[in-house]
Design an enzyme around this catalytic site. Structure first.
Site, PDB file in Angstrom:
ATOM      1  N   LYS A   1       0.813  -1.219   0.000  1.00 43.14           N
ATOM      2  CA  LYS A   1       0.000   0.000   0.000  1.00 43.14           C
ATOM      3  C   LYS A   1       0.855   1.283   0.000  1.00 43.14           C
ATOM      4  CE  LYS A   1      -3.829  -2.164  -0.334  1.00 43.14           C
ATOM      5  NZ  LYS A   1      -3.949  -3.256   0.580  1.00 43.14           N
TER       6      LYS A   1
HETATM    7  C1  PLP Z   1     -10.289  -1.716  -0.951  1.00 44.49           C
HETATM    8  C2  PLP Z   1      -9.605  -2.547   0.096  1.00 44.49           C
HETATM    9  N1  PLP Z   1     -10.139  -2.599   1.319  1.00 44.49           N
HETATM   10  C3  PLP Z   1      -9.569  -3.312   2.301  1.00 44.49           C
HETATM   11  C4  PLP Z   1      -8.409  -4.024   2.088  1.00 44.49           C
HETATM   12  C5  PLP Z   1      -7.836  -4.845   3.189  1.00 44.49           C
HETATM   13  O1  PLP Z   1      -6.601  -4.345   3.599  1.00 44.49           O
HETATM   14  P1  PLP Z   1      -5.632  -5.216   4.503  1.00 44.49           P
HETATM   15  O2  PLP Z   1      -4.805  -6.072   3.590  1.00 44.49           O
HETATM   16  O3  PLP Z   1      -4.804  -4.202   5.235  1.00 44.49           O
HETATM   17  O4  PLP Z   1      -6.469  -6.025   5.419  1.00 44.49           O
HETATM   18  C6  PLP Z   1      -7.808  -3.991   0.831  1.00 44.49           C
HETATM   19  C7  PLP Z   1      -6.569  -4.730   0.561  1.00 44.49           C
HETATM   20  O5  PLP Z   1      -6.023  -4.737  -0.500  1.00 44.49           O
HETATM   21  C8  PLP Z   1      -8.421  -3.239  -0.195  1.00 44.49           C
HETATM   22  O6  PLP Z   1      -7.901  -3.192  -1.427  1.00 44.49           O
END
Ligand code: PLP
Length: 377
Positions: free
Chosen positions: A181
């Site tokens: 990210k």
């Molecule tokens: C739009 C979106 N929401 C939530 C998440 C979840 O993030 P995490 O990997 O930190 O749990 C992601 C992960 O890629 C995402 O793309």
């Protein structure tokens, strides 16, 4: 040349910060997590932040904060990562999939109005690839229907809409610090709000429902010498979702570097936009604005996507697809809900490399090959 799709931008500063945590010999939830929460709160310009181990956990707890009655519905865009739609399900609620705007790939207001009924209690807009949803209009709509708004900010960290930081428009904003990210803590997430009373209880939810964490108990033992330092109460069903000091030590350094990393990604996007402007078989997937502060990924719409992916593979350029509409996945098929735009346009999506450490040579190499593909088409 081999070009990665995403890559965390890491250096000696992060190693030094991890070393500090090692020197303190406190790696769990503790002072570094608190410091990171404080600095993140200042950076975003909200009142309270709660650090957790992923954005998935952040979204789960954010929905739980409202204590919606079981069986109610939550409006979610169909183009997103699984976690957005799983958050309502974790909470005994039903996701209602909403189509996207063809241009911005964010939740469609028209379809939102169509799909919203009296059982809907919240909406979870996603700033897709960092591209802002029309959050001012969403807020107005939500107010008129008494919906809570949880912004999924997994793809943005510092991006703005109409001069206001994404994640501070809704009732709660949730961020991701997963390794690919905008900035990273390895895995990690943050829950942010201007409503302290709403999200402060989530500090206990992330710590197995306890009203006191180990760092607090340790301080009471070593500083105030209270003989009841060990005492805590479990107030409710909680989760082991906390951020830890190892993650936070990386996050504190990454946060300092974030403006530079965002700037570099924006520079690369400007080069891409300029480099591919004359291509006829492909185009940028979004109306990227060169004045935006932060986008996470760069996407194309390519008529012959599979051929493009194979072509890039031969050139050692990594690609990805973000995302297949959720209702096309076996698990979410039962929630299928007439989202024709997303179902037709996603077949052209391809994500091409974008990360802060990309060299100009790598960017030029990608552009050269995107153009070479276009010439063949
Ligand atoms: C739009 C979106 N929401 C939530 C998440 C979840 O993030 P995490 O990997 O930190 O749990 C992601 C992960 O890629 C995402 O793309």
């Amino acid at each position: 040349m081999k070009v990665r799709l995403f890559k965390p931008s890491l250096g000696d500063e992060e190693i030094q910060s991890i070393k500090d945590a090692f020197d303190m010999a406190w790696l769990g939830l503790g002072p570094k997590t608190r410091e990171f929460e404080k600095q993140w709160t200042n950076y975003i310009g909200c009142k309270e932040s709660v650090g957790v181990n992923s954005c998935t956990a952040a979204l789960h707890l954010a929905v739980s904060a409202f204590r919606f009655p079981k069986g109610k519905k939550v409006l979610v865009p169909v183009l997103t990562f699984a976690s957005t739609a799983m958050a309502p399900i974790y909470n005994g609620l039903e996701p209602v999939f909403v189509d996207v705007d063809e241009d911005t790939l964010t939740i469609s207001l028209e379809d939102l109005e169509r799909k919203c009924d009296k059982d809907c209690v919240a909406v979870m807009p996603v700033h897709y690839g960092g591209y802002p949803a029309k959050i001012d209009e969403i807020m107005n709509f939500a107010k008129s229907k008494n919906l809570k708004v949880i912004e999924d900010c997994a793809h943005t960290a510092g991006g703005e809409y109409k001069g206001k930081i994404l994640g501070t428009w809704g009732d709660i904003g949730c961020y991701s610090f997963e390794e690919k990210k905008c900035m990273t803590t390895g895995d990690g997430g943050m829950i942010c709000s201007n409503d302290r009373e709403l999200i402060s209880p989530l500090k206990s939810s992330r710590w197995v429902g306890m009203n006191k964490d180990t760092w607090q108990r340790e301080k009471e033992n070593s500083i105030s010498k209270s003989n009841s330092h060990w005492y805590y109460e479990i107030l409710e069903l909680g989760y082991k979702y906390n951020m830890n000091d190892l993650m936070a030590s990386i996050g504190l350094v990454q946060l300092k570097k974030l403006p530079e990393m965002n700037k570099r990604r924006m520079e690369i996007i400007a080069k891409y936009l300029d480099g591919i402007k004359d291509c006829s078989s492909l185009k940028p997937a979004l109306p990227y604005d060169k004045n935006q502060k932060c986008y996470w990924m760069f996407m194309l719409r390519v008529k012959n996507r599979d051929k493009f992916i194979s072509f890039m593979q031969q050139k050692d350029i990594a690609t990805g697809v973000h995302y297949m509409p959720l209702t096309l996945h076996p698990y979410f098929a039962k929630y299928e809900n007439n989202t024709p735009k997303a179902i037709s346009i996603w077949k052209e999506f391809v994500t091409i490399p974008l990360h802060a450490d990309m060299t100009n040579e790598e960017v030029d190499y990608v552009i050269e090959n995107v153009k070479a593909f276009d010439l063949l088409e």
